[in-house]
Design a protein around this motif. Sequence first.
Motif, PDB file in Angstrom:
ATOM      1  N   ARG A   1       1.024  -1.231  -0.024  1.00  0.00           N
ATOM      2  CA  ARG A   1      -0.057  -0.290   0.001  1.00  0.00           C
ATOM      3  C   ARG A   1       0.955   1.049  -0.031  1.00  0.00           C
ATOM      4  NH1 ARG A   1      -5.251   1.049   1.082  1.00  0.00           N
ATOM      5  NH2 ARG A   1      -5.776  -0.927   1.510  1.00  0.00           N
ATOM      6  N   LYS A   2       2.017   1.288   0.748  1.00  0.00           N
ATOM      7  CA  LYS A   2       2.874   2.402   0.816  1.00  0.00           C
ATOM      8  C   LYS A   2       3.316   2.525  -0.612  1.00  0.00           C
ATOM      9  CE  LYS A   2       4.048   1.940   5.641  1.00  0.00           C
ATOM     10  NZ  LYS A   2       4.920   1.684   6.615  1.00  0.00           N
ATOM     11  N   VAL A   3       3.740   1.787  -1.130  1.00  0.00           N
ATOM     12  CA  VAL A   3       4.461   1.831  -2.449  1.00  0.00           C
ATOM     13  C   VAL A   3       3.314   2.350  -3.626  1.00  0.00           C
ATOM     14  CG1 VAL A   3       5.721   0.545  -4.422  1.00  0.00           C
ATOM     15  CG2 VAL A   3       6.143   0.216  -2.080  1.00  0.00           C
ATOM     16  N   ARG A   4       2.092   1.539  -3.612  1.00  0.00           N
ATOM     17  CA  ARG A   4       1.198   1.587  -4.563  1.00  0.00           C
ATOM     18  C   ARG A   4       0.521   3.183  -4.610  1.00  0.00           C
ATOM     19  NH1 ARG A   4      -3.168  -2.427  -6.548  1.00  0.00           N
ATOM     20  NH2 ARG A   4      -1.595  -3.162  -7.665  1.00  0.00           N
ATOM     21  N   PHE A   5       0.216   3.728  -3.578  1.00  0.00           N
ATOM     22  CA  PHE A   5      -0.568   4.976  -3.513  1.00  0.00           C
ATOM     23  C   PHE A   5       0.384   6.224  -2.791  1.00  0.00           C
ATOM     24  CE2 PHE A   5      -3.307   1.633  -2.320  1.00  0.00           C
ATOM     25  CZ  PHE A   5      -4.270   1.688  -3.341  1.00  0.00           C
ATOM     26  N   LEU A   6       1.757   5.986  -3.440  1.00  0.00           N
ATOM     27  CA  LEU A   6       2.644   7.226  -3.159  1.00  0.00           C
ATOM     28  C   LEU A   6       2.624   8.120  -4.290  1.00  0.00           C
ATOM     29  CD1 LEU A   6       4.738   8.512  -1.312  1.00  0.00           C
ATOM     30  CD2 LEU A   6       6.569   7.241  -2.263  1.00  0.00           C
ATOM     31  N   TYR A   7       2.064   9.124  -4.239  1.00  0.00           N
ATOM     32  CA  TYR A   7       1.789  10.163  -5.506  1.00  0.00           C
ATOM     33  C   TYR A   7       1.319  11.670  -4.744  1.00  0.00           C
ATOM     34  CZ  TYR A   7       1.307  11.908 -10.167  1.00  0.00           C
ATOM     35  OH  TYR A   7       1.551  12.460 -11.134  1.00  0.00           O
ATOM     36  N   ASP A   8       1.912  12.568  -5.404  1.00  0.00           N
ATOM     37  CA  ASP A   8       1.378  13.986  -5.192  1.00  0.00           C
ATOM     38  C   ASP A   8       0.930  14.608  -6.458  1.00  0.00           C
ATOM     39  OD1 ASP A   8       1.086  16.418  -3.702  1.00  0.00           O
ATOM     40  OD2 ASP A   8       2.956  17.065  -3.461  1.00  0.00           O
ATOM     41  N   TYR A   9      -0.208  15.024  -6.560  1.00  0.00           N
ATOM     42  CA  TYR A   9      -0.831  15.652  -7.737  1.00  0.00           C
ATOM     43  C   TYR A   9      -0.341  16.943  -7.751  1.00  0.00           C
ATOM     44  CZ  TYR A   9      -4.123  11.607  -8.765  1.00  0.00           C
ATOM     45  OH  TYR A   9      -4.550  10.688  -9.048  1.00  0.00           O
ATOM     46  N   ASN A  10       0.253  17.277  -9.131  1.00  0.00           N
ATOM     47  CA  ASN A  10       0.548  18.658  -9.091  1.00  0.00           C
ATOM     48  C   ASN A  10      -0.669  19.629  -9.652  1.00  0.00           C
ATOM     49  OD1 ASN A  10       0.235  18.734 -11.891  1.00  0.00           O
ATOM     50  ND2 ASN A  10       2.244  17.790 -12.429  1.00  0.00           N
ATOM     51  N   LYS A  11      -0.540  21.055  -9.732  1.00  0.00           N
ATOM     52  CA  LYS A  11      -1.637  21.965  -9.786  1.00  0.00           C
ATOM     53  C   LYS A  11      -2.143  21.456 -11.256  1.00  0.00           C
ATOM     54  CE  LYS A  11      -3.032  26.894  -9.811  1.00  0.00           C
ATOM     55  NZ  LYS A  11      -2.493  28.101  -9.459  1.00  0.00           N
ATOM     56  N   GLU A  12      -1.665  21.436 -12.351  1.00  0.00           N
ATOM     57  CA  GLU A  12      -1.983  21.100 -13.677  1.00  0.00           C
ATOM     58  C   GLU A  12      -2.892  19.789 -13.588  1.00  0.00           C
ATOM     59  OE1 GLU A  12      -0.622  20.503 -18.175  1.00  0.00           O
ATOM     60  OE2 GLU A  12       0.821  20.932 -16.479  1.00  0.00           O
ATOM     61  N   GLU A  13      -2.761  18.845 -12.856  1.00  0.00           N
ATOM     62  CA  GLU A  13      -3.212  17.576 -12.854  1.00  0.00           C
ATOM     63  C   GLU A  13      -4.576  17.724 -12.270  1.00  0.00           C
ATOM     64  OE1 GLU A  13       0.472  14.161 -12.894  1.00  0.00           O
ATOM     65  OE2 GLU A  13       0.011  15.201 -11.198  1.00  0.00           O
ATOM     66  N   LEU A  14      -4.477  18.330 -11.046  1.00  0.00           N
ATOM     67  CA  LEU A  14      -5.502  18.779 -10.241  1.00  0.00           C
ATOM     68  C   LEU A  14      -6.790  19.458 -11.034  1.00  0.00           C
ATOM     69  CD1 LEU A  14      -4.134  19.249  -6.809  1.00  0.00           C
ATOM     70  CD2 LEU A  14      -5.524  17.477  -7.364  1.00  0.00           C
ATOM     71  N   GLN A  15      -6.242  20.557 -11.915  1.00  0.00           N
ATOM     72  CA  GLN A  15      -7.265  21.420 -12.699  1.00  0.00           C
ATOM     73  C   GLN A  15      -7.667  20.488 -13.700  1.00  0.00           C
ATOM     74  OE1 GLN A  15      -4.192  24.427 -13.676  1.00  0.00           O
ATOM     75  NE2 GLN A  15      -5.169  25.958 -12.340  1.00  0.00           N
ATOM     76  N   GLN A  16      -6.920  19.507 -14.413  1.00  0.00           N
ATOM     77  CA  GLN A  16      -7.567  18.671 -15.363  1.00  0.00           C
ATOM     78  C   GLN A  16      -8.680  17.736 -14.548  1.00  0.00           C
ATOM     79  OE1 GLN A  16      -7.194  18.810 -18.694  1.00  0.00           O
ATOM     80  NE2 GLN A  16      -8.808  17.376 -18.513  1.00  0.00           N
ATOM     81  N   LEU A  17      -8.363  17.255 -13.278  1.00  0.00           N
ATOM     82  CA  LEU A  17      -9.213  16.576 -12.713  1.00  0.00           C
ATOM     83  C   LEU A  17     -10.639  17.340 -12.415  1.00  0.00           C
ATOM     84  CD1 LEU A  17      -7.209  14.606 -10.071  1.00  0.00           C
ATOM     85  CD2 LEU A  17      -8.860  13.301 -12.024  1.00  0.00           C
ATOM     86  N   GLY A  18     -10.225  18.477 -11.795  1.00  0.00           N
ATOM     87  CA  GLY A  18     -11.493  19.284 -11.757  1.00  0.00           C
ATOM     88  C   GLY A  18     -12.535  19.539 -12.919  1.00  0.00           C
TER      89      GLY A  18
ATOM     90  N   LYS B   1      -3.720  17.212   1.404  1.00  0.00           N
ATOM     91  CA  LYS B   1      -3.368  18.502   0.870  1.00  0.00           C
ATOM     92  C   LYS B   1      -3.977  18.719  -0.545  1.00  0.00           C
ATOM     93  CE  LYS B   1       0.827  18.544  -1.150  1.00  0.00           C
ATOM     94  NZ  LYS B   1       0.643  18.995  -2.519  1.00  0.00           N
ATOM     95  N   ASN B   2      -3.952  17.350  -1.397  1.00  0.00           N
ATOM     96  CA  ASN B   2      -4.476  17.392  -2.680  1.00  0.00           C
ATOM     97  C   ASN B   2      -6.050  17.617  -2.614  1.00  0.00           C
ATOM     98  OD1 ASN B   2      -2.276  14.826  -4.209  1.00  0.00           O
ATOM     99  ND2 ASN B   2      -1.957  16.837  -3.817  1.00  0.00           N
ATOM    100  N   ALA B   3      -6.635  17.155  -1.786  1.00  0.00           N
ATOM    101  CA  ALA B   3      -8.067  17.241  -1.572  1.00  0.00           C
ATOM    102  C   ALA B   3      -8.860  18.873  -1.236  1.00  0.00           C
ATOM    103  CB  ALA B   3      -8.791  16.365  -0.283  1.00  0.00           C
ATOM    104  N   LYS B   4      -7.801  19.289  -0.364  1.00  0.00           N
ATOM    105  CA  LYS B   4      -7.916  20.808  -0.383  1.00  0.00           C
ATOM    106  C   LYS B   4      -7.890  21.710  -1.593  1.00  0.00           C
ATOM    107  CE  LYS B   4      -7.575  20.705   4.869  1.00  0.00           C
ATOM    108  NZ  LYS B   4      -8.970  21.646   4.944  1.00  0.00           N
ATOM    109  N   GLU B   5      -6.520  21.398  -2.024  1.00  0.00           N
ATOM    110  CA  GLU B   5      -6.313  22.022  -3.297  1.00  0.00           C
ATOM    111  C   GLU B   5      -7.425  21.856  -4.390  1.00  0.00           C
ATOM    112  OE1 GLU B   5      -1.639  21.588  -3.110  1.00  0.00           O
ATOM    113  OE2 GLU B   5      -2.433  20.096  -3.948  1.00  0.00           O
ATOM    114  N   LEU B   6      -8.144  20.518  -4.540  1.00  0.00           N
ATOM    115  CA  LEU B   6      -9.103  20.577  -5.463  1.00  0.00           C
ATOM    116  C   LEU B   6     -10.329  21.311  -4.944  1.00  0.00           C
ATOM    117  CD1 LEU B   6     -10.139  19.295  -8.138  1.00  0.00           C
ATOM    118  CD2 LEU B   6     -10.917  17.091  -6.636  1.00  0.00           C
TER     119      LEU B   6
END
Length: 285
Positions: A213-230, A257-262
Amino acid sequence: MIVIGLTGWGDHPSLYSGVTTSKDKLFDYTGHFLTVEVDTSFYAIPSKAHVRKWCEDTPENFRFVVKAYQGMTGHLRGEIPFETKNDMFNAFIECANEFKRYGKLGMILTQFPPWFDCQSKNVQYLLYIRQQLKDFEVAIEFRNQTWYADKVVQQTMNFLREHQFIHTVCDEPQAGVGSVPFYPIATAHKGLVRIHGRNIHGWRNTGNAENWRKVRFLYDYNKEELQQLGQNIQKLHVEVKDLFVLFNNNSGQHAAKNAKELQEILNIKDEGLAPKQLNIFEGEL
């Protein structure tokens, strides 16, 4: 309504006050988000006493997405710890009904394993799930690409619509048959988006069983990725009344952090959050 939250409330240090104990973490969590995925129910079905405590400790408009027990979705290796399969489902239904009694059940999430592919026996099992959970709103999360193959994907979506299943839209690495594409299509009046990160190397190479789990879900979305998701989430929201978005990329504590950014990108300002506890040591450390 778009409501954003995380998978689990117990492992997000940035959300807690300095004096938070384990029993206070849910309260602190509800000062930031109005939904959460109950992932502990995957490993063991919670008692009604636990469910009552969670419901009573959360704001009136808080909603739980309850993950189905692993024996219900084919993850459990070996025998189920119940006398019969019906006993297992009945135990889970009692738990889910307690959330429902408080008006705090967002939906049930049934996440199937990568080996649950698109074949007739598995379609029949989905019908069995629908029959067993007939009184609930149920989300289906596939983890096998065969459900999204060009020649069957429309049949998959039509099947989910016909049987009133919520299609779980996943953002995850594209790493072969054991992952699914981002397919932002709704099949019910509610929608669910689960955000797992995009660590393709970790998705494929999870190492030993203890650390996967520690390996698979290690990721920090950048602003551009979050904007596209949004943008995609806004488009999906047009199709549904209520859309739940859950961040699962918490190996490095990036989910909160990513949830608050989104939330900021989508200009979401939740009303009815619990009051944030004050850290009495703030400014003294």
